[in-house]
Design a protein around this motif. Structure first.
Motif, mmCIF file in Angstrom:
data_model
loop_
_atom_site.group_PDB
_atom_site.id
_atom_site.type_symbol
_atom_site.label_atom_id
_atom_site.label_comp_id
_atom_site.label_asym_id
_atom_site.label_seq_id
_atom_site.Cartn_x
_atom_site.Cartn_y
_atom_site.Cartn_z
ATOM 1 N N PHE A 198 0.819 -1.216 0.000
ATOM 2 C CA PHE A 198 0.000 0.000 0.000
ATOM 3 C C PHE A 198 0.853 1.267 0.000
ATOM 4 N N GLN A 199 2.013 1.214 0.668
ATOM 5 C CA GLN A 199 2.875 2.401 0.696
ATOM 6 C C GLN A 199 3.439 2.705 -0.697
ATOM 7 N N LEU A 200 3.689 1.676 -1.481
ATOM 8 C CA LEU A 200 4.140 1.896 -2.857
ATOM 9 C C LEU A 200 3.095 2.659 -3.658
ATOM 10 N N LEU A 201 1.826 2.319 -3.453
ATOM 11 C CA LEU A 201 0.759 3.050 -4.136
ATOM 12 C C LEU A 201 0.733 4.513 -3.722
ATOM 13 N N HIS A 221 1.535 7.855 -6.202
ATOM 14 C CA HIS A 221 0.359 8.656 -6.520
ATOM 15 C C HIS A 221 0.628 10.151 -6.506
ATOM 16 N N SER A 222 0.082 10.805 -7.507
ATOM 17 C CA SER A 222 0.027 12.260 -7.534
ATOM 18 C C SER A 222 -1.338 12.658 -8.078
ATOM 19 N N PRO A 223 -2.058 13.569 -7.409
ATOM 20 C CA PRO A 223 -3.364 13.987 -7.935
ATOM 21 C C PRO A 223 -3.288 14.488 -9.372
ATOM 22 N N ALA A 224 -2.124 14.957 -9.786
ATOM 23 C CA ALA A 224 -1.963 15.436 -11.159
ATOM 24 C C ALA A 224 -2.044 14.314 -12.188
ATOM 25 N N ASP A 225 -1.927 13.062 -11.735
ATOM 26 C CA ASP A 225 -1.988 11.932 -12.661
ATOM 27 C C ASP A 225 -3.407 11.567 -13.068
ATOM 28 N N GLY A 226 -4.401 12.239 -12.503
ATOM 29 C CA GLY A 226 -5.766 12.067 -12.982
ATOM 30 C C GLY A 226 -6.572 10.985 -12.299
ATOM 31 N N GLN A 256 7.869 -1.500 -8.152
ATOM 32 C CA GLN A 256 8.630 -0.265 -8.083
ATOM 33 C C GLN A 256 7.700 0.920 -8.282
ATOM 34 N N VAL A 257 8.033 2.016 -7.635
ATOM 35 C CA VAL A 257 7.183 3.207 -7.676
ATOM 36 C C VAL A 257 7.013 3.714 -9.103
ATOM 37 N N ASP A 258 8.093 3.838 -9.855
ATOM 38 C CA ASP A 258 8.005 4.395 -11.206
ATOM 39 C C ASP A 258 7.127 3.536 -12.111
ATOM 40 N N ALA A 259 7.253 2.213 -12.006
ATOM 41 C CA ALA A 259 6.446 1.331 -12.841
ATOM 42 C C ALA A 259 4.962 1.449 -12.496
ATOM 43 N N LEU A 260 4.651 1.529 -11.226
ATOM 44 C CA LEU A 260 3.262 1.713 -10.802
ATOM 45 C C LEU A 260 2.715 3.045 -11.287
ATOM 46 N N ARG A 261 3.518 4.094 -11.123
ATOM 47 C CA ARG A 261 3.079 5.428 -11.523
ATOM 48 C C ARG A 261 2.728 5.455 -13.010
#
Length: 378
Positions: free
Chosen positions: A227-230, A234-239, A327-332
């Protein structure tokens, strides 16, 4: 001729919420529907026996402070456990243990050996990479001391994915006795939303925003679930906005823009939460194909989850289920792409639904179980 008798053994059982207990309940109900006489041996706040929907549930009194204090679901049962296990193992034609990590399985496995009743094991997970070195050490010790003989003596060891199959073979299971058996999913309860207005109504009931792409996480808020990876991705700018269904380390969710916490939900409410959302994400570790992914697929949601080798037996189309590095970047990237592409979400959602309906049938699961039980007496 009397009905076939099966003792199902689980550390928890509903109303306690969790994946293993939901699996055991579905197995019990569908086996009973096939004419099997089913008893479930489990823990409870108080000792007692109840019968509902053709299933007898025997609860042994237990202290549940370990879970309340640490989040580790490990009941400490009263000494009456072994006596109950002996009684019901003697009654049964087969004893089916769910996960060899728990005292319920140790006692019932010993009782099966003493009464010469064949036992089977469903191993749900391998070693959990818990942040606590103590917890990891305890797991290793338990699997070495208690788990190995249970797996070695089992007439069948049933696994949900390739990773767990490798795990049980390394811990004593005989290769020729290891079988792949997917869980089922309740496709009547977990189903797609009927319309845009039904989705809007579901969001309103949970206090979720209209007009936004919502990404759902369902599970305990513990490190292995990711859950911390999510949150980090996350950025609200990602929609999109994040919705969490589950309890645990909820402090990490507070005060974050575009993050909603629903707490632990009963199955009916969780099914509605799936229908309220647009995407399901679970960057967990060492789980293979968890039940929540199956529920999300049955609900017609596109899925983003960890690229785990445990998915190999299911032969998923990687264009239609996003299996990404943890990984964070892949999830993003995966979540931002889905948030921006409604036709892609619809296409992946259709694939999810078709996969669930063709591969995750509880009645077929129960029939295969019954065959394994009967074969184990040979």
């Amino acid at each position: 001729m009397r009905p076939y008798r099966v003792l199902l053994v689980s550390h928890y059982y509903p109303p306690h919420l969790g994946g293993i207990e939901n699996v055991v309940r579905q197995e019990a109900l569908h086996l009973a529907a096939l004419g099997v006489e089913v008893t479930v041996l489990t823990s409870g706040e108080r000792a007692g026996t109840e019968t509902a929907d053709g299933v007898r549930v025997v609860r042994v009194a237990a202290w549940n402070g370990v879970e309340r204090r640490t989040g580790v679901p490990f009941p400490v049962l009263s000494p009456a456990l072994l006596g109950s296990a002996l009684r019901w193992a003697r009654w049964a034609d087969a004893v089916h243990l769910h996960d060899c990590l728990y005292p319920t399985s140790w006692a019932a496995g010993a009782a099966a050996a003493l009464t010469r009743t064949p036992h089977l094991v469903t191993q749900h997970v391998g070693l959990v990479e818990h942040p606590s070195a103590l917890v990891r050490g305890v797991q290793r010790a338990v699997y070495a001391v208690a788990g190995r003989p249970l797996l070695r003596r089992a007439r069948r060891v049933l696994t949900l994915n390739a990773s767990v199959a490798d795990f049980v073979r390394r811990h004593g299971a005989r290769t020729e006795r290891v079988e792949h058996l997917p869980n089922g999913v309740d496709t009547a309860l977990f189903r797609p939303t009927e319309s845009a207005s039904a989705r809007a109504s579901a969001r309103a009931r949970f206090g979720l925003p209209a007009g936004r792409v919502l990404v759902l996480f369902a599970g305990r808020l513990v490190p292995k679930k990711g859950f911390q990876l999510l949150l980090d991705a996350h950025s609200p700018a990602d929609g999109y906005e994040l919705v969490f269904a589950g309890d645990g380390d909820s402090a990490a969710l507070r005060g974050r823009a575009g993050v909603h916490h629903l707490g632990t939900l009963a199955p009916e409410a969780l099914a509605e939460a799936y229908r309220a959302c647009d995407v399901f994400a679970l960057p967990s570790t060492a789980e293979g194909f968890p039940l929540t992914v199956q529920e999300a697929m049955a609900s017609g949601l596109p899925v983003v989850t960890t690229d785990d080798p445990g998915y190999a037996p299911y032969r998923l189309d990687r264009e239609q289920v996003r299996l990404v590095p943890r990984q964070v970047d892949a999830l993003r990237t995966a979540l931002a792409d889905l948030a921006a592409d409604e036709p892609l979400r619809a296409r992946m959602g259709r694939y999810s639904l078709d996969c669930a309906r063709t591969s995750f049938d509880w009645t077929q699961h129960a029939r295969r179980l019954l065959t394994h039980y009967q074969d184990s007496r040979g």
